[in-house]
Design an enzyme around this catalytic site. Structure first.
Site, mmCIF file in Angstrom:
data_model
loop_
_atom_site.group_PDB
_atom_site.id
_atom_site.type_symbol
_atom_site.label_atom_id
_atom_site.label_comp_id
_atom_site.label_asym_id
_atom_site.label_seq_id
_atom_site.Cartn_x
_atom_site.Cartn_y
_atom_site.Cartn_z
ATOM 1 C CB SER A 245 -7.988 3.768 2.846
ATOM 2 O OG SER A 245 -7.175 3.132 3.836
ATOM 3 C CE LYS B 257 -3.915 2.037 2.534
ATOM 4 N NZ LYS B 257 -4.809 1.877 3.701
ATOM 5 C CB SER C 117 -8.582 0.872 5.842
ATOM 6 O OG SER C 117 -9.315 2.051 6.008
#
Length: 485
Positions: free
Chosen positions: A154, A79, A178
């Protein structure tokens, strides 16, 4: 058959027998990305040159017969809020569009030491603020199961990349759901570890008392391998817990006979779609058939979790994001004539709407005259939510419920209504406020979209969560379903 239809342990065996090479794995990953990423849009930055060079090094090690761990040569996506030395890290924000870090996050160091291969940096909601991946400063990621739907957020691209077969596994971060929410939306396995189990050093902070890095994988077994590698105390992180890390793999072979499951009535209440309730109740029947028992309980302060979370997380974000000012790194506005103007213009031009919204909310909650009424009260409610979990865990081994109130929703459906978007995390947020671990595993489909089963455990008891999740996975075929891109 794609190499990515195999488990990590299977691929490890093929590498040991020299039936495949690390270069084969890496090239398979890049080939799949070339085939589908123009649709899914998971990656912000690809590490093609670095990954291929690393693969060649590992193939030389392989030929030399060096000791190899289970993650040796395995392609992974990171990420884009975890810093990677020399590889652009943007947090999906224009304010960091040109930022090349000079060091690696601790989790990245650990993955490198385990000889896994970083394929690239994955898209996200800007600074991890969002539930749909539509808040990225660059482009929106799509759900591989239905490109008209969101992958969650996210860490939506971290889940989408695994679901689409672009990488074997990925790292995400979880502040209010998330990792688990996108894992549920994309039909993969996502673990939010106990707060402090995995180092946050090198994770760009959103809300420091809530953020936690965790693994997203296709199977529970692969998830345990990855957590085993990244967990552990880190002197560079003052919130890192100095606890012994158990053998998570060993927990996978044990049964769930006599296990006591709590099912909060609030997690199956109004607002949770019937198709989701049906899949969760069916999953509980599967666990009953394996020898576990379950009872309905109450987590009475759950109804306050959403408001508590957005006050606390936004307050911490307003403090954490003050470092992005155009002076030291990242975007610098050219339209300013004074230092104050530089701050204002840089932040106005660099931050997106959702980030600005949360900075303003957090600054308000911390301001003179409002601190006691909002921030301090939210901290008191957080303590009550944590006590709810402690009371339940005094009698039960795990808590089980849905990960999300519905399957994935259409792109653009909730972008104009932030409060409706925020409510999508209502079942995951209490876990972060309490600091306990939780996993989402696939438990079926509703309207041809995946549903996630959330299994919550006691502090630092990831082993029991893996034990339950693996037993359920082995008794069902839900994890074998794949999107048809």
């Amino acid at each position: 058959m794609s190499l990515f239809d195999h488990k990590v342990s299977d691929l490890h065996g093929l590498l040991q027998k020299k039936e495949i090479t690390v270069t084969d794995l890496v090239e398979t990953s890049f080939k799949r990305i070339a085939e589908v990423d123009d649709k899914v849009k998971s990656f912000i930055t690809l590490n093609e040159e670095g990954a291929r060079a690393h693969a060649r090094e590992l193939d030389e090690k392989l030929a030399g017969g060096a000791d190899r761990g289970l993650l040796f040569g395995m392609p992974i996506g990171i990420k884009d809020n975890m810093v990677t030395k020399g590889l652009r890290t943007t947090c999906a924000s224009k304010i960091l569009a040109n930022f090349d870090p000079v060091y690696d996050a601790t989790v990245v160091q650990k993955l490198h030491a385990a000889d896994s291969v970083n394929i690239g940096k994955l898209n996200m909601d800007e600074f991890a603020m969002g539930s749909s991946n539509e808040n990225s400063g660059f482009f929106a990621t799509k759900n591989p199961w239905d490109l008209a739907c969101v992958p969650g957020g996210s860490s939506g691209a971290s889940a989408a990349a695994v679901a689409a077969g672009e990488v074997l596994f990925s790292l995400g971060s979880d502040t209010g759901g998330s990792i688990r929410q996108p894992a549920a939306f994309c039909g993969v396995v996502g673990m939010k570890p106990t707060y402090g189990l995995v180092s946050r050093f090198g994770l760009v902070a959103f809300a420091s008392s809530l953020d936690q890095i965790g693994p997203i994988t296709r199977s529970v077994e692969d998830n345990a391998y990855l957590l085993q590698t990244i967990a552990g105390h880190d002197k560079m992180d003052s919130t890192s817990a100095n606890v012994e890390i158990p053998d998570y793999i060993a927990a996978l072979g044990t049964d769930v006979k006599g296990l006591r499951i709590a099912v909060p009535k609030e997690y199956l209440a109004e607002g949770v779609e019937q198709g989701v309730k049906d899949k969760v109740l069916a999953a509980l029947k599967v666990l009953e058939g394996l020898g576990a028992t379950w009872e309905e309980v109450s987590l009475p302060h759950s109804k306050y979790a959403l408001a508590t979370y957005y006050l606390l997380s936004s307050s911490e974000a307003s403090a954490n994001l003050s470092r992005f000012d155009g002076v030291r790194y990242g975007l610098r506005s050219d339209n300013s004539e004074s230092l104050i103007e530089l701050y204002k213009q840089t932040r106005s031009e660099g931050f997106g709407e959702e980030v600005k919204r949360r900075i303003m909310l957090g600054t308000f909650a911390l301001s003179s005259g409002y601190y006691d009424a909002y921030y301090k009260k939210a901290q008191k409610v957080r303590t009550l939510i944590k006590k709810d979990f402690e009371d339940v865990f005094a009698k039960y081994d795990v808590i089980i419920g849905p990960t999300t109130p519905s399957p994935s929703f259409k792109c653009g459906e909730k972008t104009k209504d932030p409060l409706t978007m925020y409510a999508n995390d209502i079942l995951t947020i209490p876990v972060n406020l309490a600091g306990v671990p939780a996993i989402s595993v696939p438990c079926g489909l509703s309207d041809n979209l995946p549903i996630g089963l959330q299994i919550i455990g006691k502090h630092f008891d990831e082993s029991t969560i893996y034990r339950v999740a693996h037993a359920f996975e082995q008794a069902t075929d839900h994890h074998k379903a794949k999107p048809q891109l």
